[in-house]
Design a protein around this motif. Structure first.
Motif, PDB file in Angstrom:
ATOM      1  N   PRO A 150      34.454  50.706  40.966  1.00 32.90           N
ATOM      2  CA  PRO A 150      35.017  50.096  42.169  1.00 32.90           C
ATOM      3  C   PRO A 150      36.006  48.961  41.886  1.00 32.90           C
ATOM      4  O   PRO A 150      36.947  48.754  42.650  1.00 32.90           O
ATOM      5  N   THR A 151      35.820  48.235  40.788  1.00 34.48           N
ATOM      6  CA  THR A 151      36.767  47.174  40.454  1.00 34.48           C
ATOM      7  C   THR A 151      38.123  47.769  40.110  1.00 34.48           C
ATOM      8  O   THR A 151      39.161  47.272  40.558  1.00 34.48           O
ATOM      9  N   ALA A 152      38.130  48.828  39.321  1.00 32.34           N
ATOM     10  CA  ALA A 152      39.388  49.464  38.942  1.00 32.34           C
ATOM     11  C   ALA A 152      40.128  50.035  40.152  1.00 32.34           C
ATOM     12  O   ALA A 152      41.346  49.899  40.268  1.00 32.34           O
ATOM     13  N   LEU A 153      39.380  50.645  41.061  1.00 30.89           N
ATOM     14  CA  LEU A 153      40.007  51.310  42.203  1.00 30.89           C
ATOM     15  C   LEU A 153      40.275  50.399  43.395  1.00 30.89           C
ATOM     16  O   LEU A 153      41.317  50.502  44.046  1.00 30.89           O
ATOM     17  N   PHE A 154      39.310  49.522  43.704  1.00 31.44           N
ATOM     18  CA  PHE A 154      39.397  48.728  44.925  1.00 31.44           C
ATOM     19  C   PHE A 154      39.443  47.224  44.696  1.00 31.44           C
ATOM     20  O   PHE A 154      39.629  46.463  45.638  1.00 31.44           O
ATOM     21  N   VAL A 197      38.572  40.984  42.936  1.00 33.43           N
ATOM     22  CA  VAL A 197      39.348  40.746  41.723  1.00 33.43           C
ATOM     23  C   VAL A 197      40.784  41.152  41.998  1.00 33.43           C
ATOM     24  O   VAL A 197      41.036  42.218  42.568  1.00 33.43           O
ATOM     25  N   ALA A 198      41.726  40.307  41.605  1.00 35.37           N
ATOM     26  CA  ALA A 198      43.143  40.624  41.745  1.00 35.37           C
ATOM     27  C   ALA A 198      43.838  40.357  40.417  1.00 35.37           C
ATOM     28  O   ALA A 198      43.414  39.498  39.647  1.00 35.37           O
ATOM     29  N   ARG A 199      44.867  41.117  40.146  1.00 36.96           N
ATOM     30  CA  ARG A 199      45.688  40.821  38.973  1.00 36.96           C
ATOM     31  C   ARG A 199      46.541  39.602  39.286  1.00 36.96           C
ATOM     32  O   ARG A 199      46.904  39.361  40.430  1.00 36.96           O
ATOM     33  N   VAL A 200      46.852  38.810  38.261  1.00 39.03           N
ATOM     34  CA  VAL A 200      47.632  37.599  38.501  1.00 39.03           C
ATOM     35  C   VAL A 200      49.053  37.929  38.935  1.00 39.03           C
ATOM     36  O   VAL A 200      49.700  37.110  39.584  1.00 39.03           O
ATOM     37  N   VAL A 208      43.481  46.832  40.002  1.00 39.73           N
ATOM     38  CA  VAL A 208      43.159  46.249  38.702  1.00 39.73           C
ATOM     39  C   VAL A 208      43.320  47.294  37.606  1.00 39.73           C
ATOM     40  O   VAL A 208      43.753  47.006  36.501  1.00 39.73           O
ATOM     41  N   GLY A 209      42.959  48.549  37.894  1.00 44.61           N
ATOM     42  CA  GLY A 209      43.119  49.641  36.955  1.00 44.61           C
ATOM     43  C   GLY A 209      42.216  49.533  35.739  1.00 44.61           C
ATOM     44  O   GLY A 209      41.092  49.041  35.822  1.00 44.61           O
ATOM     45  N   PHE A 210      42.737  49.974  34.581  1.00 42.62           N
ATOM     46  CA  PHE A 210      41.943  50.030  33.359  1.00 42.62           C
ATOM     47  C   PHE A 210      41.547  48.651  32.831  1.00 42.62           C
ATOM     48  O   PHE A 210      40.671  48.539  31.985  1.00 42.62           O
ATOM     49  N   ARG A 211      42.155  47.599  33.330  1.00 45.39           N
ATOM     50  CA  ARG A 211      41.759  46.247  32.932  1.00 45.39           C
ATOM     51  C   ARG A 211      40.293  45.992  33.280  1.00 45.39           C
ATOM     52  O   ARG A 211      39.644  45.149  32.688  1.00 45.39           O
ATOM     53  N   ALA A 212      39.798  46.735  34.266  1.00 48.09           N
ATOM     54  CA  ALA A 212      38.407  46.563  34.704  1.00 48.09           C
ATOM     55  C   ALA A 212      37.417  46.885  33.592  1.00 48.09           C
ATOM     56  O   ALA A 212      36.331  46.317  33.550  1.00 48.09           O
ATOM     57  N   VAL A 213      37.776  47.785  32.690  1.00 52.35           N
ATOM     58  CA  VAL A 213      36.867  48.161  31.601  1.00 52.35           C
ATOM     59  C   VAL A 213      36.644  46.966  30.672  1.00 52.35           C
ATOM     60  O   VAL A 213      35.502  46.565  30.421  1.00 52.35           O
ATOM     61  N   ASP A 219      38.466  37.008  32.673  1.00 55.52           N
ATOM     62  CA  ASP A 219      39.607  37.058  33.585  1.00 55.52           C
ATOM     63  C   ASP A 219      40.906  36.726  32.866  1.00 55.52           C
ATOM     64  O   ASP A 219      41.941  37.331  33.128  1.00 55.52           O
ATOM     65  N   ARG A 220      40.840  35.779  31.965  1.00 52.53           N
ATOM     66  CA  ARG A 220      42.059  35.419  31.232  1.00 52.53           C
ATOM     67  C   ARG A 220      42.525  36.553  30.329  1.00 52.53           C
ATOM     68  O   ARG A 220      43.710  36.847  30.252  1.00 52.53           O
ATOM     69  N   ALA A 221      41.578  37.203  29.645  1.00 52.57           N
ATOM     70  CA  ALA A 221      41.946  38.296  28.732  1.00 52.57           C
ATOM     71  C   ALA A 221      42.548  39.485  29.476  1.00 52.57           C
ATOM     72  O   ALA A 221      43.375  40.207  28.922  1.00 52.57           O
ATOM     73  N   THR A 222      42.160  39.673  30.717  1.00 56.94           N
ATOM     74  CA  THR A 222      42.651  40.817  31.496  1.00 56.94           C
ATOM     75  C   THR A 222      43.683  40.413  32.546  1.00 56.94           C
ATOM     76  O   THR A 222      44.110  41.249  33.336  1.00 56.94           O
ATOM     77  N   GLN A 223      44.079  39.152  32.537  1.00 53.35           N
ATOM     78  CA  GLN A 223      45.052  38.612  33.477  1.00 53.35           C
ATOM     79  C   GLN A 223      44.676  38.921  34.923  1.00 53.35           C
ATOM     80  O   GLN A 223      45.459  39.460  35.706  1.00 53.35           O
ATOM     81  N   THR A 224      43.431  38.559  35.250  1.00 56.49           N
ATOM     82  CA  THR A 224      42.932  38.738  36.605  1.00 56.49           C
ATOM     83  C   THR A 224      42.418  37.401  37.133  1.00 56.49           C
ATOM     84  O   THR A 224      42.235  36.449  36.372  1.00 56.49           O
ATOM     85  N   ILE A 225      42.186  37.357  38.427  1.00 50.94           N
ATOM     86  CA  ILE A 225      41.652  36.173  39.088  1.00 50.94           C
ATOM     87  C   ILE A 225      40.772  36.659  40.239  1.00 50.94           C
ATOM     88  O   ILE A 225      41.070  37.679  40.860  1.00 50.94           O
TER      89      ILE A 225
END
Length: 152
Positions: free
Chosen positions: A85-89, A102-105, A111-116, A140-146
């Motif tokens: 669900p994080t990757a898709l929604f 979760v949102a990409r910065v 978010v896509g594959f960053r969720a893995v 979050d920093r490693a995947t550039q998410t917030i």
């Protein structure tokens, strides 16, 4: 040490001053879209873990509670319940319950594959509790998410 960490955890330049968490990413100071607090994030992941326990016991039966591998099964179920669900929604069931996502910065739609990678690091726990000025853990920093609020 900070220089080393900044080299692989881009997205939060060290040394830049901001008046509130998330300002450097263009999120509002409060309300919908603002940085989610640690309490909401912790409660959301707790809901996901409890859901994973319930699903694991529904699949394996109550006899699994005495087994030595129950922890690994719960972690695997939690991993799937979190990654997909994080990757898709951009949100897990626990995040939906707490009104966060979760949102990409760069504010891309998914978010896509960053969720893995984010979920693997979150499952290790330590990167999640070491946070920066924006309230983002290493995962979050490693995947550039917030993690932001999705409702008031």
């Amino acid at each position: 040490m900070a220089g080393f960490l900044d080299s692989w955890t881009t997205g939060s330049p060290s040394g830049s001053e901001s008046s509130y968490p998330g300002e450097r990413f263009g999120v509002p100071e409060s309300g919908v879209g603002s940085v989610a607090g640690f309490g909401r994030r912790l409660a959301g992941v707790t809901v996901d873990w409890l859901l994973s326990y319930a699903l694991t016991l529904a699949i394996l039966g109550m006899d699994a509670l005495g087994g030595t591998t129950i922890g690994w099964w719960v972690w695997l179920v939690w991993f799937v319940v979190t990654v997909v669900p994080t990757a898709l929604f951009g949100m897990t069931p626990g995040m939906v319950a707490l009104g966060i996502r979760v949102a990409r910065v760069d504010m891309a739609p998914t978010v896509g594959f960053r969720a893995v990678l984010r979920t693997v690091l979150l499952g290790v726990v330590i990167p999640a509790v070491i946070r920066d000025a924006d309230g983002r853990g290493w995962h979050d920093r490693a995947t550039q998410t917030i993690v932001i609020r999705s409702r008031a």
